[in-house]
Design a protein around this motif. Structure first.
Motif: not given
Length: 258
Positions: A244-249, A116-125, A58-61
């Protein structure tokens, strides 16, 4: 990533079986893969081999449950939520479009499953381990379906020693797109989808985003996203991932990345 790669022979017809390694072919959902024609994966060049073994990190969420090429043994998360990612010599992920001579799929990748049937966004420094001789060293974000169907979004060292944003999309074979030179040791990287479109961005301040790549989301309903470090030429390096984060939008404006 372009010239001095070690050759990695194509492995046709071999599949790694595991709790997190579902056989998929480009554009085919996990539920349909078993009934897909045997030639479907070969349409883009090779049969589709799914890499990876189950893991629990696990890292962040984000809960990473698949490790490609032993990635879980090469990563460590500290108490501040910073991941250290060690990578050895000659490690890369690239499918050569010219006779397979430069192909290499040995880079370690840590992956989390996404609907992948839902929106997602992966962000990291991303803080790559750049070195004096580290041609194509990079910290990387991934979308991954199988070894023949994926995209990577890199902060990478080029042939002139510049540090720049690079994107590579593989459907059978890989393309190779070099983008802006970035001054400084780190960059914020983002991949976002609204289920129809996939776009990649970078930012220096996590506020103003630059579009790097945009294309139709033709991935199956279940995919993987994650992080990696690569070192195609040098003897090894260490990259880091923070915030780092992974969100469902998804981003609202696919041109501006906000």
């Amino acid at each position: 990533m372009k010239h001095d790669r070690s050759v990695f022979p194509a492995m046709l017809g071999m599949f790694l079986l595991g709790g997190c390694s579902d056989n998929k072919t480009p554009g085919v959902s996990a539920t349909d893969a078993s009934s897909a024609p045997a030639t479907a994966g070969a349409a883009a060049g090779d049969s589709a081999r799914v890499s990876g073994e189950p893991c629990d990190m696990k890292l962040g969420n984000i809960h990473f449950t698949k490790a490609v090429n032993g990635a879980d043994t090469l990563t460590k998360v500290d108490g501040n939520g910073r991941m250290t990612f060690r990578v050895g010599a000659k490690k890369d992920f690239f499918s050569d479009p010219n006779d397979n001579k430069l192909s290499n799929n040995t880079a370690p990748i840590l992956l989390a499953k996404v609907d992948n049937a839902k929106p997602f966004t992966l962000v990291s420094k991303v803080i790559p381990g750049f070195t004096e001789k580290g041609l194509y060293n990079a910290g990387v974000l991934y979308i991954y379906v199988n070894d023949n169907f994926w995209q990577k979004h890199c902060f990478e060292q080029d042939e002139r020693g510049n540090h720049r944003i690079v994107s590579v999309r593989t459907v059978g074979t890989s393309d190779d797109n070099n983008h802006d030179v970035v001054r400084g040791p780190s960059a914020y990287m983002k991949i976002s989808s609204d289920t129809r479109t996939v776009a990649s961005y970078y930012s220096l301040d996590k506020k103003t985003w630059q579009l790097v790549r945009l294309y139709k989301n033709n991935y199956p309903a279940e995919i993987w996203v994650g992080v990696s470090a690569q070192c195609p030429v040098d003897t090894g390096t260490v990259s880091h991932f923070e915030e780092i984060s992974l969100t469902q939008n998804s981003v609202k404006d696919f041109r501006l990345g906000n």
